[in-house]
Design a protein around this motif. Structure first.
Motif, PDB file in Angstrom:
ATOM      1  N   PRO A 105      -3.232  15.269   2.911  1.00 48.39           N
ATOM      2  CA  PRO A 105      -4.191  14.325   2.333  1.00 48.39           C
ATOM      3  C   PRO A 105      -3.817  13.789   0.959  1.00 48.39           C
ATOM      4  O   PRO A 105      -4.604  13.085   0.336  1.00 48.39           O
ATOM      5  CB  PRO A 105      -5.470  15.158   2.249  1.00 48.39           C
ATOM      6  N   VAL A 106      -2.618  14.130   0.460  1.00 47.88           N
ATOM      7  CA  VAL A 106      -2.179  13.689  -0.857  1.00 47.88           C
ATOM      8  C   VAL A 106      -1.143  12.581  -0.690  1.00 47.88           C
ATOM      9  O   VAL A 106      -0.267  12.664   0.186  1.00 47.88           O
ATOM     10  CB  VAL A 106      -1.578  14.860  -1.667  1.00 47.88           C
ATOM     11  N   ILE A 149      -7.344  12.658  -0.721  1.00 48.87           N
ATOM     12  CA  ILE A 149      -8.460  12.408   0.178  1.00 48.87           C
ATOM     13  C   ILE A 149      -9.099  13.751   0.529  1.00 48.87           C
ATOM     14  O   ILE A 149      -8.540  14.531   1.313  1.00 48.87           O
ATOM     15  CB  ILE A 149      -8.003  11.669   1.443  1.00 48.87           C
ATOM     16  N   ILE A 150     -10.238  14.028  -0.059  1.00 55.59           N
ATOM     17  CA  ILE A 150     -10.904  15.312   0.141  1.00 55.59           C
ATOM     18  C   ILE A 150     -11.451  15.417   1.563  1.00 55.59           C
ATOM     19  O   ILE A 150     -11.269  16.425   2.245  1.00 55.59           O
ATOM     20  CB  ILE A 150     -12.020  15.497  -0.903  1.00 55.59           C
ATOM     21  N   ASP A 151     -12.147  14.386   2.013  1.00 55.62           N
ATOM     22  CA  ASP A 151     -12.636  14.317   3.397  1.00 55.62           C
ATOM     23  C   ASP A 151     -12.897  12.856   3.714  1.00 55.62           C
ATOM     24  O   ASP A 151     -12.493  11.955   2.964  1.00 55.62           O
ATOM     25  CB  ASP A 151     -13.876  15.187   3.618  1.00 55.62           C
ATOM     26  N   ASP A 152     -13.576  12.595   4.827  1.00 54.69           N
ATOM     27  CA  ASP A 152     -13.831  11.216   5.240  1.00 54.69           C
ATOM     28  C   ASP A 152     -14.750  10.475   4.285  1.00 54.69           C
ATOM     29  O   ASP A 152     -14.823   9.238   4.331  1.00 54.69           O
ATOM     30  CB  ASP A 152     -14.447  11.192   6.644  1.00 54.69           C
ATOM     31  N   ASN A 153     -15.439  11.204   3.430  1.00 48.87           N
ATOM     32  CA  ASN A 153     -16.440  10.575   2.567  1.00 48.87           C
ATOM     33  C   ASN A 153     -16.078  10.576   1.088  1.00 48.87           C
ATOM     34  O   ASN A 153     -16.801   9.967   0.289  1.00 48.87           O
ATOM     35  CB  ASN A 153     -17.797  11.274   2.733  1.00 48.87           C
ATOM     36  N   LYS A 159      -0.176 -26.184  -3.554  1.00 47.74           N
ATOM     37  CA  LYS A 159       0.582 -25.682  -2.415  1.00 47.74           C
ATOM     38  C   LYS A 159       0.941 -24.233  -2.718  1.00 47.74           C
ATOM     39  O   LYS A 159       1.588 -23.951  -3.729  1.00 47.74           O
ATOM     40  CB  LYS A 159       1.859 -26.490  -2.185  1.00 47.74           C
ATOM     41  N   VAL A 160       0.492 -23.332  -1.867  1.00 46.89           N
ATOM     42  CA  VAL A 160       0.696 -21.902  -2.100  1.00 46.89           C
ATOM     43  C   VAL A 160       1.506 -21.333  -0.936  1.00 46.89           C
ATOM     44  O   VAL A 160       1.131 -21.499   0.226  1.00 46.89           O
ATOM     45  CB  VAL A 160      -0.640 -21.146  -2.217  1.00 46.89           C
ATOM     46  N   SER A 161       2.608 -20.683  -1.246  1.00 46.73           N
ATOM     47  CA  SER A 161       3.456 -20.089  -0.208  1.00 46.73           C
ATOM     48  C   SER A 161       3.677 -18.622  -0.524  1.00 46.73           C
ATOM     49  O   SER A 161       3.642 -18.196  -1.689  1.00 46.73           O
ATOM     50  CB  SER A 161       4.800 -20.820  -0.121  1.00 46.73           C
ATOM     51  N   GLY A 162       3.909 -17.835   0.513  1.00 49.05           N
ATOM     52  CA  GLY A 162       4.090 -16.400   0.315  1.00 49.05           C
ATOM     53  C   GLY A 162       4.980 -15.784   1.370  1.00 49.05           C
ATOM     54  O   GLY A 162       5.013 -16.218   2.523  1.00 49.05           O
ATOM     55  N   LEU A 163       5.716 -14.765   0.957  1.00 50.13           N
ATOM     56  CA  LEU A 163       6.544 -13.952   1.845  1.00 50.13           C
ATOM     57  C   LEU A 163       6.181 -12.497   1.603  1.00 50.13           C
ATOM     58  O   LEU A 163       6.067 -12.058   0.451  1.00 50.13           O
ATOM     59  CB  LEU A 163       8.035 -14.173   1.557  1.00 50.13           C
ATOM     60  N   ASP A 164       5.955 -11.728   2.670  1.00 53.19           N
ATOM     61  CA  ASP A 164       5.689 -10.304   2.511  1.00 53.19           C
ATOM     62  C   ASP A 164       6.476  -9.520   3.551  1.00 53.19           C
ATOM     63  O   ASP A 164       6.691  -9.991   4.668  1.00 53.19           O
ATOM     64  CB  ASP A 164       4.195 -10.003   2.627  1.00 53.19           C
ATOM     65  N   ILE A 165       6.908  -8.336   3.157  1.00 53.01           N
ATOM     66  CA  ILE A 165       7.680  -7.444   4.021  1.00 53.01           C
ATOM     67  C   ILE A 165       7.109  -6.038   3.897  1.00 53.01           C
ATOM     68  O   ILE A 165       6.854  -5.563   2.784  1.00 53.01           O
ATOM     69  CB  ILE A 165       9.175  -7.437   3.644  1.00 53.01           C
ATOM     70  N   THR A 166       6.897  -5.396   5.026  1.00 53.04           N
ATOM     71  CA  THR A 166       6.429  -4.005   5.051  1.00 53.04           C
ATOM     72  C   THR A 166       7.368  -3.188   5.921  1.00 53.04           C
ATOM     73  O   THR A 166       7.684  -3.590   7.044  1.00 53.04           O
ATOM     74  CB  THR A 166       5.001  -3.907   5.609  1.00 53.04           C
ATOM     75  N   TRP A 167       7.806  -2.046   5.393  1.00 49.93           N
ATOM     76  CA  TRP A 167       8.683  -1.154   6.158  1.00 49.93           C
ATOM     77  C   TRP A 167       8.126   0.256   6.057  1.00 49.93           C
ATOM     78  O   TRP A 167       7.957   0.788   4.966  1.00 49.93           O
ATOM     79  CB  TRP A 167      10.111  -1.193   5.626  1.00 49.93           C
ATOM     80  N   ARG A 168       7.808   0.848   7.200  1.00 57.85           N
ATOM     81  CA  ARG A 168       7.274   2.208   7.256  1.00 57.85           C
ATOM     82  C   ARG A 168       8.271   3.106   7.964  1.00 57.85           C
ATOM     83  O   ARG A 168       8.744   2.797   9.059  1.00 57.85           O
ATOM     84  CB  ARG A 168       5.933   2.239   7.993  1.00 57.85           C
ATOM     85  N   PHE A 169       8.570   4.239   7.327  1.00 52.97           N
ATOM     86  CA  PHE A 169       9.491   5.209   7.914  1.00 52.97           C
ATOM     87  C   PHE A 169       9.025   6.602   7.551  1.00 52.97           C
ATOM     88  O   PHE A 169       8.997   6.973   6.377  1.00 52.97           O
ATOM     89  CB  PHE A 169      10.923   4.980   7.413  1.00 52.97           C
ATOM     90  N   SER A 170       8.605   7.363   8.561  1.00 54.49           N
ATOM     91  CA  SER A 170       8.127   8.722   8.351  1.00 54.49           C
ATOM     92  C   SER A 170       6.958   8.692   7.358  1.00 54.49           C
ATOM     93  O   SER A 170       5.971   8.019   7.580  1.00 54.49           O
ATOM     94  CB  SER A 170       9.264   9.622   7.869  1.00 54.49           C
ATOM     95  N   ILE A 171       7.070   9.380   6.225  1.00 55.20           N
ATOM     96  CA  ILE A 171       5.989   9.454   5.250  1.00 55.20           C
ATOM     97  C   ILE A 171       6.032   8.313   4.237  1.00 55.20           C
ATOM     98  O   ILE A 171       5.151   8.209   3.380  1.00 55.20           O
ATOM     99  CB  ILE A 171       6.025  10.793   4.491  1.00 55.20           C
TER     100      ILE A 171
END
Length: 391
Positions: free
Chosen positions: A312-313, A354-358, A257-269
């Motif tokens: 890009p950093v 991230i230098i560019d898309d590639n 039996k595997v259970s999980g809780l996850d929380i994500t909070w995004r604010f500005s950067i």
């Protein structure tokens, strides 16, 4: 006085006639409005069909899309005798020639062997087709998939590919609780409704060669506007996820039996993520050398991270734990021996450009401060440089 009275008497029939005409007029207006709405809906469907036909008949339209990536790492040597590694080479193929059906696959070569990591036949609604890996909930729609796919459990399933991960090393929750990342063969249904994303799946066992697994993940978005098409950058600023799996053996007895809780909070950067996972297993682990009891096969883990994105950093800081209730594990390549394990704590800091898309480069340092295990793949600390090239 008699003239106003006479005028009032004369006006009564007109009033009755006006009301008599008003009632049927209202019903007529309602039916006309409904007819207009039905006509607009039909026109919208016809327009979507014409657009799709134009796209498929266009000379520039190509139903076959091919993309991929590979990564190369240089690291300080600890339990290996070479400083450089060619990581995974992934080739993603998507064929989308029908309005509601598509085929997607991901072929992965990790230096030792090649395998099909993902291969699905996908039915989707609302003309939205999404990749079989990564952020599968980012577009609206309802999906039914048959084949092989990643299991949406917790948060890290979105970051299995090196091109998507902001750092280099997967968290302890993925390495130990999910054995490197859940994936299975079977059927899954997922989509979104109002303030909820949902996924249901039935696959071969995620832990053993026999049996099957049934699971779900529900993501709750308190701040989402249910009347607007959602996008990650606008509505996914705060997410609460709940995951659960029942794993059965060949006799349909619950094995894990595997259970999980996850929380994500995004604010500005800033982006803060938290994961907590638990495995409950009725079995006991016995050392094969002397048949001594090593403890119940239960384990838990957690991971918390902070990502600062200055595009890009970006900079990543993470802390994770793995806490087994057992004191030994059976060696994966020799079931007649075992090695001692204990609670692990990992501290991680990394940066990505991230230098560019590639092309992107990453630098990461992690340390298992004050903790250790006798696992043959365990490293106390490591400094790693990685380059990821996409095509």
């Amino acid at each position: 006085m008699k003239y106003p009275f006479l005028l009032l008497i004369a006006a009564l029939p007109l009033s009755v006639d006006c009301h008599a005409e008003l009632r049927p007029q209202t019903a007529t207006d309602s039916s006309e409005i409904q007819a207009m709405l039905d006509k607009q809906q039909t026109e919208i469907i016809d327009l979507k069909d014409r657009i799709h036909q134009q796209e498929t008949s266009s000379k520039d339209y190509n139903p076959l899309a091919i993309s991929g990536f590979f990564d190369v790492t240089a690291h300080t040597t600890d339990n290996s005798d070479h400083p450089f590694d060619l990581g995974s080479l992934e080739l993603d193929i998507e064929f989308d020639s029908a309005e509601n059906f598509s085929v997607s696959s991901a072929l992965v070569w990790d230096g030792d062997a090649a395998e099909v990591a993902v291969a699905v036949l996908d039915y989707h609604s609302y003309d939205q087709n999404v990749p079989a890996r990564g952020q599968i909930f980012d577009e609206p729609g309802y999906h039914i998939q048959f084949g092989r796919f990643d299991i949406p459990f917790g948060i890290d399933y979105e970051l299995f590919a090196a091109a998507d991960r902001p750092n280099i090393t997967a968290p302890l929750t993925t390495e130990h609780i999910q054995n490197g990342g859940f994936g299975g063969d079977g059927i899954r249904i997922y989509g979104n409704w109002s303030n909820i994303d949902y996924a249901l799946y039935w696959t071969n066992s995620l832990f053993e060669d026999t049996g099957n697994s049934i699971g779900t993940r529900v993501g709750i978005f308190p701040g989402r506007d249910p009347f607007r098409v959602h996008k990650k950058d606008s509505d996914r600023n705060f997410v609460i996820g709940l995951s659960y799996i029942n794993d059965y053996d060949a006799d349909d007895n619950i094995r894990n039996k595997v259970s999980g809780l996850d929380i994500t909070w995004r604010f500005s950067i800033a982006e803060i993520t938290y994961e907590k996972m638990q495995i409950d297993n009725p079995e006991q682990i016995v050392r094969p050398e002397d048949l001594s009891l090593a403890g119940p096969a239960n384990e838990s883990g957690s991971n918390i991270s902070l990502l600062l994105d200055f595009d890009p950093v970006s900079f990543y800081i993470g802390y994770g734990e793995w806490d087994p209730e057992f004191s030994a594990e059976i060696a994966p390549d020799d079931d007649t021996s075992s090695y001692t394990v204990s609670k692990l704590k990992r501290y991680t800091i990394s940066g990505r450009y991230i230098i560019d898309d590639n092309l992107q480069i990453k630098l990461e340092y992690f340390s298992h401060r004050d903790t250790s295990t006798q696992s043959p793949s365990f490293e106390d600390e490591r400094l790693t440089f990685q380059m990821v090239a996409s095509f």
